[in-house]
Design a protein around this motif. Structure first.
Motif, mmCIF file in Angstrom:
data_model
loop_
_atom_site.group_PDB
_atom_site.id
_atom_site.type_symbol
_atom_site.label_atom_id
_atom_site.label_comp_id
_atom_site.label_asym_id
_atom_site.label_seq_id
_atom_site.Cartn_x
_atom_site.Cartn_y
_atom_site.Cartn_z
ATOM 1 N N ALA A 56 0.643 -1.120 -0.081
ATOM 2 C CA ALA A 56 -0.219 0.079 0.114
ATOM 3 C C ALA A 56 0.634 1.349 0.023
ATOM 4 O O ALA A 56 0.370 2.407 -0.442
ATOM 5 C CB ALA A 56 -0.862 -0.110 1.292
ATOM 6 N N VAL A 57 2.185 1.256 0.427
ATOM 7 C CA VAL A 57 2.991 2.224 0.658
ATOM 8 C C VAL A 57 2.928 3.041 -0.943
ATOM 9 O O VAL A 57 2.679 4.253 -0.753
ATOM 10 C CB VAL A 57 4.440 1.955 0.933
ATOM 11 N N PRO A 58 3.040 2.585 -2.132
ATOM 12 C CA PRO A 58 3.287 3.538 -3.119
ATOM 13 C C PRO A 58 1.902 4.094 -3.500
ATOM 14 O O PRO A 58 1.994 5.159 -4.206
ATOM 15 C CB PRO A 58 3.513 2.279 -4.278
ATOM 16 N N LEU A 59 0.804 3.593 -3.141
ATOM 17 C CA LEU A 59 -0.557 3.931 -3.445
ATOM 18 C C LEU A 59 -0.662 5.198 -2.638
ATOM 19 O O LEU A 59 -1.600 6.091 -2.919
ATOM 20 C CB LEU A 59 -1.652 2.819 -3.063
ATOM 21 N N LEU A 60 -0.048 5.227 -1.436
ATOM 22 C CA LEU A 60 -0.281 6.442 -0.425
ATOM 23 C C LEU A 60 0.693 7.556 -0.485
ATOM 24 O O LEU A 60 0.600 8.635 -0.171
ATOM 25 C CB LEU A 60 -0.202 5.935 0.805
ATOM 26 N N VAL A 61 1.677 7.243 -1.726
ATOM 27 C CA VAL A 61 2.462 8.520 -1.957
ATOM 28 C C VAL A 61 1.884 9.642 -2.330
ATOM 29 O O VAL A 61 2.277 10.839 -1.991
ATOM 30 C CB VAL A 61 3.580 8.062 -2.975
#
Length: 405
Positions: A56-61
């Motif tokens: 999920a980290v890239p989606l929250l960038v």
């Protein structure tokens, strides 16, 4: 003042100049009698996350609603006079700008690189300076996979740049650019000139100064192509073929080209590759140098190694582009060479060890005392905060909260 500093710390496996600048500014403010609090996230923490959270980290960038909510709550409780943003990638996101608007708190942001106009923040691709995304949509960055060589990894940063551009440019009351060269690039890209102020990084006095004219030439930094390591190797071979300088070249640091440098230096009396060194060792190496060499191929937004040399009374040889053209007074505190030109660099290396080296070192120290000491840094930092607070009040900053909902 009461200041809240927001920073996503870079991975500890690689020394970060930005982390060091943040730590030094926080300490400087506290020593100056200001109340400083930290809101930090650490990229090191990603490794311990569960697989779903990592995914999920890239989606929250581009937008992290939890980061906005957490910071908004903290701001409403602590009520700082100003928030100072540094790095928000990848665990904060630009949602923290909206959190400041929600809480109606003035915002300052230090721009440590070119991320506002270039997804990886480097203005560098395929061994050359690249401005393909400056002033337009960052589609070239995605196409070329400019972040970590991957289009997939670059896409979240490109999306964030597009969807958050207006939020950054209107929601931050004052941007600190770390050089006039960086500011000029950002203004040309369309950023609001009236919000961009130049505030050079400061350097603590190293407590050790050069005596004499030094015993070696020094490259100190990441061993990478963009730092001009290959240009330096070629230039030094030209110098060696012409009889040498009577002084060895010392290279300290680590990076992708470390093995190449180690092989190149092996068996030579005129080159020493010493790898990654402690801060104390780096200060000692700098103070014993005839000159520090900074042959960067990319456009350095600041150039900390040059100012650290100034503080030790050591001149620099640096590329004649980016911030170096304002940090190095050519012929007075050091020498500038044509970027990516081994012959030009070789000639500057010959000149820097000749007559006038001691005078250049003394002039470099005076330049440091006038513009880069902690006391100068504190004055400029506090003045920037005051200007941001005034601008926030005069522009009706409280009303901006509604536009970010």
């Amino acid at each position: 003042m009461k200041v809240l500093v927001v920073h996503n710390r870079y991975r500890s496996e690689q020394p970060s100049g930005e982390n060091a600048v943040v730590d030094q500014e926080v300490a400087l403010l506290a020593e100056g009698g200001h109340r400083v609090a930290l809101a930090e996230r650490r990229s090191d923490d990603i490794a311990a996350m569960s697989l779903p959270r990592k995914a999920a980290v890239p989606l929250l960038v581009p937008w992290n609603p939890a980061a906005r909510r957490d910071l908004r709550t903290r701001l409403r409780v602590e009520r700082p006079d100003v928030v100072h943003l540094h790095n928000t990638f990848p665990l904060f996101s630009p949602s923290v700008v909206a959190a400041c608007a929600d809480a109606r708190v003035p915002v300052v942001a230090t721009l440590h690189n070119y991320a506002m106009v270039c997804p990886p923040g480097t203005l560098y691709r395929d061994g050359r300076v690249c401005t393909d995304c400056v002033g337009g949509p960052p589609l070239p960055a995605v196409r070329h996979g400019c972040y970590r060589g991957s289009a997939v990894a670059t896409a979240p940063m490109a999306v964030s740049a597009v969807v958050n551009r207006r939020r950054w440019w209107s929601g931050v009351d004052r941007f600190f650019c770390i050089s006039a060269a960086q500011r000029a690039t950002l203004v040309a890209a369309g950023m609001p000139a009236e919000r961009l102020a130049v505030k050079h990084n400061f350097v603590p006095d190293p407590g050790v100064r050069r005596s004499g004219t030094g015993s070696h030439l020094l490259f100190l930094g990441r061993i990478t192509a963009e730092k001009g390591v290959r240009t330096l190797m070629s230039a030094w071979d030209l110098v060696a073929a012409d009889g040498g300088l009577g002084l060895p070249l010392v290279l300290a640091g680590t990076g992708p080209l470390a093995d190449d440098v180690s092989r190149w230096a092996a068996g030579r009396d005129d080159v020493r590759y010493v790898g990654l060194k402690s801060k104390e060792d780096c200060r000692a190496l700098t103070a014993d140098a005839a000159a520090v060499v900074a042959p960067s191929s990319w456009l350095e937004a600041f150039g900390l190694v040059v100012v650290e040399a100034m503080a030790a009374g050591v001149p620099a040889v640096a590329s004649a582009h980016g911030a170096f053209t304002e940090l190095v007074d050519d012929g007075e505190t050091g020498l500038l060479h044509r970027p990516d030109d081994p012959a030009s660099l070789a000639e500057c290396l010959r000149r820097i060890v000749s007559a006038g080296n001691r005078t250049m070192g003394e002039a470099a120290r005076l330049r440091y005392e006038k513009g880069f000491t902690p006391s100068v840094g504190l004055d400029r930092l506090v003045a920037g905060y005051a200007a941001a607070i005034a601008a926030h009040a005069s522009s009706g900053g409280a009303g901006r909260a509604r536009s970010f909902r």
